[in-house]
Design an enzyme around this catalytic site. Structure first.
Site, mmCIF file in Angstrom:
data_model
loop_
_atom_site.group_PDB
_atom_site.id
_atom_site.type_symbol
_atom_site.label_atom_id
_atom_site.label_comp_id
_atom_site.label_asym_id
_atom_site.label_seq_id
_atom_site.Cartn_x
_atom_site.Cartn_y
_atom_site.Cartn_z
ATOM 1 C CG ASP A 146 -2.228 -0.602 1.082
ATOM 2 O OD1 ASP A 146 -2.288 -1.703 0.168
ATOM 3 O OD2 ASP A 146 -3.097 -0.402 1.992
ATOM 4 C CG ASN A 209 -13.943 0.748 9.101
ATOM 5 O OD1 ASN A 209 -14.630 1.713 9.763
ATOM 6 N ND2 ASN A 209 -12.941 0.343 9.527
ATOM 7 C CG ASP A 283 -22.679 0.889 8.400
ATOM 8 O OD1 ASP A 283 -22.837 1.775 7.396
ATOM 9 O OD2 ASP A 283 -22.388 -0.226 7.936
ATOM 10 N NE ARG A 285 -24.155 0.295 5.150
ATOM 11 C CZ ARG A 285 -23.973 -0.937 4.977
ATOM 12 N NH1 ARG A 285 -24.569 -1.382 3.672
ATOM 13 N NH2 ARG A 285 -22.720 -1.441 5.617
ATOM 14 N N GLY A 333 -17.039 6.289 -0.171
ATOM 15 C CA GLY A 333 -16.906 7.234 -1.533
ATOM 16 C C GLY A 333 -17.727 6.753 -2.572
ATOM 17 C CG ASN A 335 -21.813 2.286 -2.305
ATOM 18 O OD1 ASN A 335 -22.155 1.912 -3.331
ATOM 19 N ND2 ASN A 335 -20.591 1.493 -1.908
#
Length: 397
Positions: A146, A209, A283, A285, A333, A335
């Site tokens: 990464d 996350n 989360d 949502r 990003g 959704n």
């Protein structure tokens, strides 16, 4: 037909994707969760089918065995010889690795040595690498880091303003993370914009996350929000992002539950961010549901989250002296249109004009109006494909 498997190992999970290469066709994918517990879950998806098993999987070596058995059991491969390469996502490559590397004993040792830079990720990656080497010792095995994409940062960007001995003696510096994702979406953005990547100034926002923002100048990372570890940067799901470091000794001195600096860092990694401020969830949502019900803690968590991302994007607009496009990717990003809308709303001074309809209806690609001076793109990331590509590239050497 040769097949390559991309592996993303977590401390108690093993996420995988099997490709036919060089066609880049996804043959199957899956995840093994709750490794080390008696109710481990192995999920395999292939040919529009889904198979799920509850098993007792004690470690990553057994998880790899289960994965390979599933591939043959479902006829996805006839035998293990069809798999000619495996690529492992490794979060921290430090200064050892400026690009992906073929695995040998020394590479595995270095991955483990760098665990201090990514304590939530590198030990699991090393376990996955060792498991595959034990079971499939003869295939090409590659580590994809990464941090590698960010090795183009210059010293004035990656060094911290502390005595130089801490860099020379202990390699304390900014390394960044999510580089594979940032590199992929930048390449895809160039295709969508119809311009060479080498001419573009881009800001890529990996908002899952974990959250990181990168300034991309002509195809290279020149700055990024994650630092010595993936704890730095904007607020995240369970991670605090940037805080005043003096908070750490203050909490050790005053909170009996936090006995040392390691305990505070653990709290900052696992109990902070959206979860810590909202008190309920990491989360988005759930946070957005809290906005609807006017939960004050959810509202506060959301506002802090937006504020931190907006500031990093504004900072990188200054670093780049403007940008051709801002790209959103990863879970939130891709959704969370409300999040995108509210981040961009504070950047209208730069001539960014969002198209509300394109944004709300999950449109992948350009979500701005035609006359927007800076484009905003939503591009699904594909780190697994980048890993598979690097395996093929190194196999050919």
């Amino acid at each position: 037909m040769s097949k390559t498997i991309a592996i993303n190992a977590g401390s108690s999970s093993l996420k995988w994707q099997l490709y036919e290469m060089p066609e880049e066709k996804v043959v199957a994918k899956g995840i093994i969760e709750r490794i080390g517990l008696k109710d481990s879950i192995s999920t395999v998806k292939f040919d529009d089918k889904k198979d799920e098993q509850i098993l007792d999987i004690v470690d990553h070596t057994q998880a790899v065995k289960i994965l390979l058995e599933d591939l043959t059991k479902h006829g996805i491969i006839k035998d293990f010889n069809e798999i000619t390469g495996v690529g492992h996502r490794v979060v921290a490559g430090g200064e050892y690795f400026k690009e992906s590397a073929l695995v040998d004993d020394k590479v595995v040792e270095q991955v483990e040595e760098l665990s201090a830079l990514a304590p939530l990720h590198n030990p699991a990656a090393a376990a996955g690498i060792r498991a595959f080497r034990e079971i499939l010792p003869d295939i090409t095995s590659v580590c994809v880091f990464d941090t590698a994409f960010h090795t183009t940062m210059q010293p004035h960007t990656y060094l911290y303003p502390i005595p130089q001995k801490y860099y020379t003696d202990y390699k304390v510096r900014k390394y960044g993370a999510h580089g594979t994702s940032h590199q992929y979406v930048a390449q895809e953005a160039a295709k969508q914009l119809g311009r060479p990547l080498e001419e573009l100034k881009l800001i890529t926002a990996h908002v899952g996350n974990g959250v990181s923002i990168t300034a991309n100048y002509h195809g290279q990372s020149i700055d990024t929000s994650m630092g010595f570890t993936p704890l730095a940067g904007p607020m995240m799901g369970t991670r605090s992002g940037d805080i005043d470091p003096a908070i750490i000794p203050y909490l050790v001195a005053n909170d009996p539950e936090l006995e040392d600096a390691a305990a505070v860092v653990n709290m900052l990694n696992k109990q902070s961010g959206l979860l810590g401020v909202s008190g309920t969830s990491s989360d988005m949502r759930d946070i957005e549901a809290g906005l609807q019900s006017k939960d004050p803690n959810a509202v506060l968590a959301y506002n802090v989250f937006i504020d931190r991302i907006k500031k990093f994007i504004g900072q990188y607009l200054a670093v780049l002296n403007g940008a051709d496009a801002i790209i959103f990717t990863a879970g939130m990003g891709e959704n969370a249109p409300l999040m995108r809308q509210d981040v961009i709303a504070g950047l209208s001074w730069f001539g960014i004009e969002l198209d509300p309809e394109k944004n709300v209806f999950g449109y992948f690609g350009d979500i701005t109006k035609p006359d927007s001076k800076v484009k905003v793109l939503v591009i699904p990331t594909d780190e697994e494909l980048m890993i598979a590509r690097d395996v093929e590239r190194l196999k050919a050497k």
